[in-house]
Write a protein that holds these residues in place. Structure first.
Motif, PDB file in Angstrom:
ATOM      1  N   CYS A  31       0.808  -1.090  -0.070  1.00  0.00           N
ATOM      2  CA  CYS A  31       0.083   0.007  -0.035  1.00  0.00           C
ATOM      3  C   CYS A  31       0.994   1.200   0.060  1.00  0.00           C
ATOM      4  CB  CYS A  31      -1.098   0.116   1.221  1.00  0.00           C
ATOM      5  SG  CYS A  31      -0.287  -0.261   2.690  1.00  0.00           S
ATOM      6  N   GLY A  32       2.086   1.128   0.086  1.00  0.00           N
ATOM      7  CA  GLY A  32       3.103   2.490   0.070  1.00  0.00           C
ATOM      8  C   GLY A  32       4.285   2.044  -0.113  1.00  0.00           C
ATOM      9  N   MET A  33       5.258   3.013  -0.302  1.00  0.00           N
ATOM     10  CA  MET A  33       6.857   2.693  -0.297  1.00  0.00           C
ATOM     11  C   MET A  33       7.326   4.302   0.380  1.00  0.00           C
ATOM     12  SD  MET A  33       7.677   0.220  -2.153  1.00  0.00           S
ATOM     13  CE  MET A  33       9.273   0.619  -2.479  1.00  0.00           C
ATOM     14  N   ALA A  34       8.509   3.497   0.951  1.00  0.00           N
ATOM     15  CA  ALA A  34       9.190   4.541   1.962  1.00  0.00           C
ATOM     16  C   ALA A  34      10.622   4.594   1.558  1.00  0.00           C
ATOM     17  CB  ALA A  34       8.697   4.172   3.310  1.00  0.00           C
ATOM     18  N   TRP A  35      11.183   5.651   2.231  1.00  0.00           N
ATOM     19  CA  TRP A  35      12.621   5.966   2.193  1.00  0.00           C
ATOM     20  C   TRP A  35      13.218   6.031   3.860  1.00  0.00           C
ATOM     21  CZ3 TRP A  35      15.921   4.636  -1.863  1.00  0.00           C
ATOM     22  CH2 TRP A  35      15.198   4.546  -3.110  1.00  0.00           C
ATOM     23  N   TYR A  36      14.159   5.158   4.010  1.00  0.00           N
ATOM     24  CA  TYR A  36      14.656   5.301   5.485  1.00  0.00           C
ATOM     25  C   TYR A  36      16.296   5.611   5.303  1.00  0.00           C
ATOM     26  CZ  TYR A  36      10.872   2.575   7.240  1.00  0.00           C
ATOM     27  OH  TYR A  36       9.670   1.890   7.585  1.00  0.00           O
ATOM     28  N   ARG A  37      16.783   6.106   6.233  1.00  0.00           N
ATOM     29  CA  ARG A  37      18.276   6.442   6.239  1.00  0.00           C
ATOM     30  C   ARG A  37      19.100   6.140   7.589  1.00  0.00           C
ATOM     31  NH1 ARG A  37      18.738  12.934   5.407  1.00  0.00           N
ATOM     32  NH2 ARG A  37      17.869  13.403   7.536  1.00  0.00           N
ATOM     33  N   GLY A  38      20.265   5.838   7.584  1.00  0.00           N
ATOM     34  CA  GLY A  38      20.853   5.574   8.870  1.00  0.00           C
ATOM     35  C   GLY A  38      22.394   5.167   8.608  1.00  0.00           C
ATOM     36  N   ALA A  39      23.107   5.507   9.658  1.00  0.00           N
ATOM     37  CA  ALA A  39      24.587   5.056   9.429  1.00  0.00           C
ATOM     38  C   ALA A  39      24.579   3.439   9.454  1.00  0.00           C
ATOM     39  CB  ALA A  39      25.275   5.491  10.700  1.00  0.00           C
ATOM     40  N   PRO A  40      25.596   2.913   8.812  1.00  0.00           N
ATOM     41  CA  PRO A  40      25.783   1.621   8.438  1.00  0.00           C
ATOM     42  C   PRO A  40      25.726   0.713   9.886  1.00  0.00           C
ATOM     43  CG  PRO A  40      27.409   2.859   7.164  1.00  0.00           C
ATOM     44  CD  PRO A  40      26.680   3.877   8.109  1.00  0.00           C
ATOM     45  N   ASN A  83      19.419  20.384  -2.636  1.00  0.00           N
ATOM     46  CA  ASN A  83      19.771  21.196  -1.684  1.00  0.00           C
ATOM     47  C   ASN A  83      20.471  20.255  -0.531  1.00  0.00           C
ATOM     48  OD1 ASN A  83      20.766  23.613  -0.262  1.00  0.00           O
ATOM     49  ND2 ASN A  83      18.579  23.928   0.666  1.00  0.00           N
ATOM     50  N   LEU A  84      21.212  19.240  -0.877  1.00  0.00           N
ATOM     51  CA  LEU A  84      21.836  18.362   0.115  1.00  0.00           C
ATOM     52  C   LEU A  84      22.625  18.830   1.069  1.00  0.00           C
ATOM     53  CD1 LEU A  84      22.246  15.352  -2.361  1.00  0.00           C
ATOM     54  CD2 LEU A  84      20.896  15.360  -0.160  1.00  0.00           C
ATOM     55  N   LYS A  85      22.458  18.615   2.355  1.00  0.00           N
ATOM     56  CA  LYS A  85      23.349  18.997   3.519  1.00  0.00           C
ATOM     57  C   LYS A  85      24.240  18.005   4.155  1.00  0.00           C
ATOM     58  CE  LYS A  85      19.395  22.176   4.748  1.00  0.00           C
ATOM     59  NZ  LYS A  85      18.660  22.507   5.856  1.00  0.00           N
ATOM     60  N   THR A  86      25.208  18.224   4.581  1.00  0.00           N
ATOM     61  CA  THR A  86      26.029  17.456   5.297  1.00  0.00           C
ATOM     62  C   THR A  86      25.459  16.472   6.103  1.00  0.00           C
ATOM     63  OG1 THR A  86      26.937  19.037   6.993  1.00  0.00           O
ATOM     64  CG2 THR A  86      28.211  18.799   5.020  1.00  0.00           C
ATOM     65  N   ASP A  87      24.381  16.947   7.025  1.00  0.00           N
ATOM     66  CA  ASP A  87      23.741  16.037   7.834  1.00  0.00           C
ATOM     67  C   ASP A  87      22.909  14.988   7.128  1.00  0.00           C
ATOM     68  OD1 ASP A  87      22.649  18.513  10.141  1.00  0.00           O
ATOM     69  OD2 ASP A  87      24.665  17.299   9.936  1.00  0.00           O
ATOM     70  N   ASP A  88      22.804  15.152   5.679  1.00  0.00           N
ATOM     71  CA  ASP A  88      22.003  14.065   5.033  1.00  0.00           C
ATOM     72  C   ASP A  88      22.869  12.849   4.591  1.00  0.00           C
ATOM     73  OD1 ASP A  88      20.501  16.745   3.093  1.00  0.00           O
ATOM     74  OD2 ASP A  88      19.826  15.574   4.612  1.00  0.00           O
ATOM     75  N   THR A  89      24.086  12.802   4.822  1.00  0.00           N
ATOM     76  CA  THR A  89      25.343  11.728   4.721  1.00  0.00           C
ATOM     77  C   THR A  89      24.617  10.582   5.517  1.00  0.00           C
ATOM     78  OG1 THR A  89      26.982  13.358   4.415  1.00  0.00           O
ATOM     79  CG2 THR A  89      27.432  11.023   5.166  1.00  0.00           C
ATOM     80  N   ALA A  90      24.371   9.512   4.727  1.00  0.00           N
ATOM     81  CA  ALA A  90      23.897   8.394   5.341  1.00  0.00           C
ATOM     82  C   ALA A  90      23.646   7.246   4.388  1.00  0.00           C
ATOM     83  CB  ALA A  90      22.340   8.547   6.130  1.00  0.00           C
ATOM     84  N   VAL A  91      23.378   5.904   4.809  1.00  0.00           N
ATOM     85  CA  VAL A  91      22.906   4.773   3.798  1.00  0.00           C
ATOM     86  C   VAL A  91      21.368   5.077   3.855  1.00  0.00           C
ATOM     87  CG1 VAL A  91      22.830   2.362   3.386  1.00  0.00           C
ATOM     88  CG2 VAL A  91      24.959   3.448   4.553  1.00  0.00           C
ATOM     89  N   TYR A  92      20.897   5.006   2.493  1.00  0.00           N
ATOM     90  CA  TYR A  92      19.563   5.232   2.313  1.00  0.00           C
ATOM     91  C   TYR A  92      18.894   3.929   1.835  1.00  0.00           C
ATOM     92  CZ  TYR A  92      19.979  10.310   2.690  1.00  0.00           C
ATOM     93  OH  TYR A  92      20.096  11.552   3.008  1.00  0.00           O
ATOM     94  N   TYR A  93      17.941   3.733   2.326  1.00  0.00           N
ATOM     95  CA  TYR A  93      17.112   2.319   1.997  1.00  0.00           C
ATOM     96  C   TYR A  93      15.536   2.463   1.553  1.00  0.00           C
ATOM     97  CZ  TYR A  93      20.443   0.355   5.101  1.00  0.00           C
ATOM     98  OH  TYR A  93      22.096   0.131   5.681  1.00  0.00           O
ATOM     99  N   CYS A  94      15.285   1.847   0.421  1.00  0.00           N
ATOM    100  CA  CYS A  94      13.821   1.918   0.095  1.00  0.00           C
ATOM    101  C   CYS A  94      13.310   0.587   0.874  1.00  0.00           C
ATOM    102  CB  CYS A  94      13.523   1.880  -1.260  1.00  0.00           C
ATOM    103  SG  CYS A  94      14.130   0.482  -2.274  1.00  0.00           S
ATOM    104  N   GLY A 117      20.337  -0.767   0.353  1.00  0.00           N
ATOM    105  CA  GLY A 117      21.070   0.449   0.800  1.00  0.00           C
ATOM    106  C   GLY A 117      22.033   1.105  -0.149  1.00  0.00           C
ATOM    107  N   THR A 118      22.165   2.273  -0.033  1.00  0.00           N
ATOM    108  CA  THR A 118      22.965   3.243  -0.978  1.00  0.00           C
ATOM    109  C   THR A 118      23.332   4.262  -0.170  1.00  0.00           C
ATOM    110  OG1 THR A 118      21.361   2.781  -2.969  1.00  0.00           O
ATOM    111  CG2 THR A 118      22.844   4.654  -2.987  1.00  0.00           C
TER     112      THR A 118
END
Length: 124
Positions: A31-40, A83-94, A117-118
């Motif tokens: 019913c939906g899709m999402a993006w997550y992020r986090g440190a390895p 407009n990416l910021k340094t705080d956006d640095t992470a591994v991203y997951y769908c 993860g990317t």
């Protein structure tokens, strides 16, 4: 299920990246899709989701800069990041959202159905 992510990489602050995610083999009510992020190896935080009626949600830290989209015909989800910021640095997951009942649609916390993860690295 097979989920494949692409995109990501390194960019300077203020730059843009687009993440892509293609999936197949989801046998549950999707019913939906999402993006997550986090440190390895660390907890993954939900940053954006889109429901099957097109409703988009964002955490405050990315609101106005990130845009989620979902192509249900192509079985693909995207995250445009501007407009990416340094705080956006992470591994991203769908990841998918699953329908648990007629009224409940929420995260499926089974990494079997998540992307691999990317890494996104934003430098100053």
């Amino acid at each position: 299920a097979q989920v494949l992510q692409s995109g990501g990489g390194s960019v300077q602050a203020g730059g843009s990246l687009k993440l892509s995610c293609t999936y197949s083999g989801y046998t549950f009510s999707h019913c939906g899709m999402a993006w997550y992020r986090g440190a390895p190896g660390k907890e993954r935080d939900l940053i954006s989701s889109i429901s099957d009626d097109g409703t988009e949600n964002y955490v405050d830290s990315v609101k106005g800069r990130f845009t989620i989209s979902w192509d249900k015909v192509q079985n693909a989800a995207y995250l445009q990041m501007n407009n990416l910021k340094t705080d956006d640095t992470a591994v991203y997951y769908c990841a998918p959202f699953r329908r648990y009942s007629r009224r409940e649609c929420g995260p499926l916390l089974d990494y079997t159905y998540w992307g691999q993860g990317t890494q996104v690295t934003v430098s100053s």
